[in-house]
Design an enzyme around this catalytic site. Sequence first.
Site, PDB file in Angstrom:
ATOM      1  N   CYS A   1      -1.013  -9.612   7.846  1.00  0.00           N
ATOM      2  CA  CYS A   1      -0.295  -8.363   7.560  1.00  0.00           C
ATOM      3  C   CYS A   1      -0.813  -7.171   8.347  1.00  0.00           C
ATOM      4  CB  CYS A   1      -0.352  -8.058   6.064  1.00  0.00           C
ATOM      5  SG  CYS A   1       0.430  -9.316   5.036  1.00  0.00           S
TER       6      CYS A   1
ATOM      7  N   HIS B   1       0.375  -0.782   3.941  1.00  0.00           N
ATOM      8  CA  HIS B   1       1.106  -2.044   3.992  1.00  0.00           C
ATOM      9  C   HIS B   1       1.938  -2.158   2.724  1.00  0.00           C
ATOM     10  CE1 HIS B   1       2.258  -6.138   4.194  1.00  0.00           C
ATOM     11  NE2 HIS B   1       1.373  -6.579   3.330  1.00  0.00           N
TER      12      HIS B   1
ATOM     13  N   ASN C   1       8.131  -7.092   1.151  1.00  0.00           N
ATOM     14  CA  ASN C   1       6.925  -7.215   1.970  1.00  0.00           C
ATOM     15  C   ASN C   1       7.303  -7.942   3.260  1.00  0.00           C
ATOM     16  OD1 ASN C   1       4.524  -8.135   3.153  1.00  0.00           O
ATOM     17  ND2 ASN C   1       3.486  -8.394   1.205  1.00  0.00           N
TER      18      ASN C   1
END
Length: 333
Positions: free
Chosen positions: A117, A259, A289
């Site tokens: 990520c 994030h 996400n």
Amino acid sequence: MDHLNSNINIRATGIALPLNVIQSIDIDKQQSWPLGQTEKTTGVASRHYVNDETATDLALTAIHQAIENSDLLLDDIDCLISASGTMEQPIPCNAAKIHARLPFARPIPAFDINMTCLSAVKALDIAHALLSTQRYKNILIVSSEIASVGLDWSVRETGGLFGDGAAALIVSHSTQNNTRILASHFETFSEGVEMCQIRGLGTLNHPANTQGDYRPYGLFEMQGKAVFRLTTQHIQNFVDNLLAKTSYTLQDMDWVIPHQASQLGLQHIEKRLNIAPGKMINIIKHRGNQIAASIPSALHELLQSGKVKTGDKVMLLGTSAGLSFGAIVLEIG
């Protein structure tokens, strides 16, 4: 202090989203869950899933948008970095496949950076170093993620959490008064190494050497509560270590782009770090996400909003499988 402070010009950004929009209520119906359960659990009302698009297709769309938004031509790019947590196939790397679909006049280098990520944030950090030494003039960074192929629908906390998409950044060396990277900082806490993982598709659990049903090896697994606890344990100290490299405090940050891990995670970061209302960029409700594409997509939305002023401080902040923390502080020029 880092004394980075060399100028870096974020020439343009671009994003790409699959055409197929999946509402959370449709997931509830498909999985025979109580209506409203997916959005309540994940904070995601809708997300985009691919139909026939590939990760390369999404990357190309984001790249073309970034080129159109810049004052550059494709052949002004002299380095291509694919920064993604997922791979279209193990070999060749994502960047090589993207390179093959772009009509470059010369064979510029193309390589991958995978910090799951945090891939785009680390790619920006490395691109800054390469530009500062004038190894390259214009670097194209692209994160293209298809998370929907590896979701475990038996786990409500993760089944509806993710979305597909891509984001691209063009960054250049500059001697003018453009954006500066004031600090970057990364830390890895290996007690979290098995908290987020896909066990298959590599040499450890290769299909050729695995008996029985291989499908579970290709699914994303996350120990959500353990990740939350470990993040909570280290996030404040990590941010303190980052800001110690600057002359600023968290209150000096005009924008924080975390994030987009989960709605609960975003709310926790906002509360834990005491981020003032309106300063944190949150796009998870209609994106989910998007793994490494999350932070550059949120940066794109912020830059396109017209709210950013010269001199604004922007913190890019995230976690990734490993468990790693990473952040960059930008001063907008």
